[in-house]
Scaffold this active site. Structure first.
Site: not given
Length: 170
Positions: A29, A32
């Site tokens: 991600c 992230c």
């Protein structure tokens, strides 16, 4: 060495005691990855803030992400003695620290009892997420290892679902 506690299905209940900030992330991600350094810095300040900072890799812990009903990444929860609140603020170090120091979490509505990660309902949800991971592993084994065509694998699952339904119906 990281100050962030890694949580998994076997030790997640640690968040039921004390004050925690918990991040759900995936290694792939981009958001992230962008937040990783901030989360590490936040964890280094955890002793001063009086909290424990943890993280859960949703790719490794599907049951735990199901228990918390994680649908977006990264997702952050604040937990204080088993009372969970979803953090929806900015993801800067200053805002994360301010959320704890200024006790902003007190103004956030706690997760409803039946949606709480420690509830029976969410325990069942964790089981469903585990089950879906198990089905995905079987599908990958059939298609990858045994070389079965994808549609044949789907047909096997459809037949298995029908047979189980018939058996339960009888």
């Amino acid at each position: 060495q990281s100050s962030v506690r890694v949580l998994c299905g076997s030790n997640w209940s640690l968040v039921l005691q004390g004050q925690w900030m918990l991040e759900f992330y995936a290694p792939w991600c981009p958001a992230c990855q962008q937040m990783e350094a901030t989360w590490e810095s936040f964890a280094k300040e955890s002793e001063r803030l009086g909290i424990t900072v943890g993280k859960v890799d949703v790719t490794q812990e599907p049951g735990l992400s199901g228990r918390f009903f994680v649908t977006t990444l990264p997702t952050i929860y604040h937990a204080n003695d088993g009372v969970f609140r979803r953090y929806r603020g900015s993801r800067t170090l200053e805002d994360l620290q301010g959320y704890i120091l200024e006790r902003k979490w007190e103004a956030v509505e706690p997760v409803a009892g039946w949606k709480s990660p420690s509830s029976i309902m969410m325990h069942g949800m964790a089981g469903l997420f585990h089950f879906s991971g198990w089905i995905r592993q079987i599908h990958n084994y059939l298609t990858g290892t045994l070389g079965v065509h994808v549609w044949v694998s789907y047909a096997i699952f459809i037949l298995a679902t029908l047979l189980i339904g018939l058996l339960l119906g009888l």
